[in-house]
Design an enzyme around this catalytic site. Sequence first.
Site, PDB file in Angstrom:
ATOM      1  N   ASP A  13       0.808  -1.079  -0.043  1.00 35.65           N
ATOM      2  CA  ASP A  13      -0.018  -0.057   0.032  1.00 35.65           C
ATOM      3  C   ASP A  13       1.019   1.236  -0.145  1.00 35.65           C
ATOM      4  OD1 ASP A  13      -1.999   1.615   0.330  1.00 35.65           O
ATOM      5  OD2 ASP A  13      -2.192   1.424   2.522  1.00 35.65           O
ATOM      6  N   SER A  14       0.250   2.302  -0.368  1.00 31.58           N
ATOM      7  CA  SER A  14       1.064   3.645  -0.132  1.00 31.58           C
ATOM      8  C   SER A  14       1.603   3.802   1.212  1.00 31.58           C
ATOM      9  CB  SER A  14       0.289   4.940  -0.480  1.00 31.58           C
ATOM     10  OG  SER A  14      -0.953   4.935   0.428  1.00 31.58           O
ATOM     11  N   GLY A  46      -2.727   9.333  -3.355  1.00 30.87           N
ATOM     12  CA  GLY A  46      -3.850   9.867  -3.874  1.00 30.87           C
ATOM     13  C   GLY A  46      -3.721  11.249  -4.787  1.00 30.87           C
ATOM     14  N   CYS A  76      -4.622  -1.103  -1.828  1.00 32.80           N
ATOM     15  CA  CYS A  76      -4.714   0.286  -2.126  1.00 32.80           C
ATOM     16  C   CYS A  76      -5.540   0.780  -3.233  1.00 32.80           C
ATOM     17  CB  CYS A  76      -3.261   1.063  -2.595  1.00 32.80           C
ATOM     18  SG  CYS A  76      -3.549   2.815  -2.730  1.00 32.80           S
ATOM     19  N   ASN A  77      -6.601   1.415  -3.261  1.00 34.56           N
ATOM     20  CA  ASN A  77      -7.749   1.594  -4.051  1.00 34.56           C
ATOM     21  C   ASN A  77      -7.034   2.236  -5.257  1.00 34.56           C
ATOM     22  OD1 ASN A  77     -10.637   0.828  -3.379  1.00 34.56           O
ATOM     23  ND2 ASN A  77      -9.447   1.513  -1.412  1.00 34.56           N
ATOM     24  N   THR A  78      -6.297   3.360  -4.904  1.00 28.02           N
ATOM     25  CA  THR A  78      -5.528   4.166  -5.925  1.00 28.02           C
ATOM     26  C   THR A  78      -4.431   3.615  -6.770  1.00 28.02           C
ATOM     27  OG1 THR A  78      -5.703   6.240  -4.572  1.00 28.02           O
ATOM     28  CG2 THR A  78      -4.387   6.363  -6.111  1.00 28.02           C
ATOM     29  N   GLU A 154      -1.719   7.685   9.193  1.00 29.58           N
ATOM     30  CA  GLU A 154      -0.331   7.442   8.859  1.00 29.58           C
ATOM     31  C   GLU A 154       0.328   7.921  10.285  1.00 29.58           C
ATOM     32  OE1 GLU A 154       1.880   6.051   6.585  1.00 29.58           O
ATOM     33  OE2 GLU A 154       0.173   5.347   5.831  1.00 29.58           O
ATOM     34  N   CYS A 186     -10.729   3.698   0.451  1.00 28.71           N
ATOM     35  CA  CYS A 186      -9.446   3.582   0.997  1.00 28.71           C
ATOM     36  C   CYS A 186      -9.210   2.813   2.142  1.00 28.71           C
ATOM     37  CB  CYS A 186      -9.058   5.002   1.150  1.00 28.71           C
ATOM     38  SG  CYS A 186      -7.163   5.208   1.864  1.00 28.71           S
ATOM     39  N   THR A 187      -8.148   1.973   1.921  1.00 24.71           N
ATOM     40  CA  THR A 187      -7.814   0.962   2.969  1.00 24.71           C
ATOM     41  C   THR A 187      -7.314   1.481   4.436  1.00 24.71           C
ATOM     42  OG1 THR A 187      -5.431   0.920   2.011  1.00 24.71           O
ATOM     43  CG2 THR A 187      -7.110  -0.939   1.376  1.00 24.71           C
ATOM     44  N   HIS A 188      -6.862   3.007   4.401  1.00 19.72           N
ATOM     45  CA  HIS A 188      -6.644   3.399   5.538  1.00 19.72           C
ATOM     46  C   HIS A 188      -8.019   3.872   6.424  1.00 19.72           C
ATOM     47  CE1 HIS A 188      -2.897   4.590   3.619  1.00 19.72           C
ATOM     48  NE2 HIS A 188      -2.455   4.999   4.478  1.00 19.72           N
TER      49      HIS A 188
END
Length: 275
Positions: A13-14, A46, A76-78, A154, A186-188
């Site tokens: 993921d980001s 994003g 991660c969707n993006t 984060e 969003c996975t966050h």
Amino acid sequence: MESTFSGTIGVFDSGVGGLSVLQHIRAALPDAHLIYVADSAFVPYGDKSPAYIESRSSIISRFLIEQGAAAIVIACNTATAAAAAGLRRRYALPIIGMEPAVKPAVAASKRGVVGVLATTGTLESARFAALLEKYAGNVKIVTQSCPRLVEVVERGDLQGAEARQLVARYTTPLLKSGADTIILGCTHYPFLAPLIREVVGAQVQLIDTGKAVARELKRRIDLELPTLPPPPVDPEALPVLPTGTERFYSSGDPVQAERIMSKLWGRAVEVRSLA
């Protein structure tokens, strides 16, 4: 049926948000060795260009394959929108992506109004547009870009004043539009679900796709891995990895990543530096 797959799965993921997906993968594949990469030096994705995200996704995927990954999850969707198609053309192994759960949210909505919290990159992607065209039907979809929610996760700020203020700001337009179902795009965001529920009320359903992604990963492993060629690496160069364990990497500060990832994972973890 519980899976007995004991190979290696790569997840990236980001940043740390994909740990919400990793939790579901661990439940679905208890014997697998999981390697997680947080690309925190470049978070958030994003606001990055699709070409930039595709480049980072390619670098990380190559690293995971070099570590022996038999399948990769883009948590991660993006990154899924920007890079999944290219990675699938390049590599002959299961590559599972994320997408906002439009179909189940539309089915769940009683008022016919669904809200979507997501990054700008996800909302502007052709993939998201295709999902709306395919599944929205007569349901009204109200979207809300959330450029700062990734940053608070984060930092591990899941209940603080800033997180609460942002959640209220981003969800208010959805509630004013009558949304009774909100997609966590969003996975966050699942890590903020308890706070979001406090703000929007228990009557609003929250939808995320982590569990569905884990189910799809297991299905693809059961279906495809026995017939796939081994990863294009020298087996003698691969580390011997215990089953049912996890290994964590970050492209950012590993000390900071260790603190946040331990909090989100629910126990102390060691985070290695991704050069």
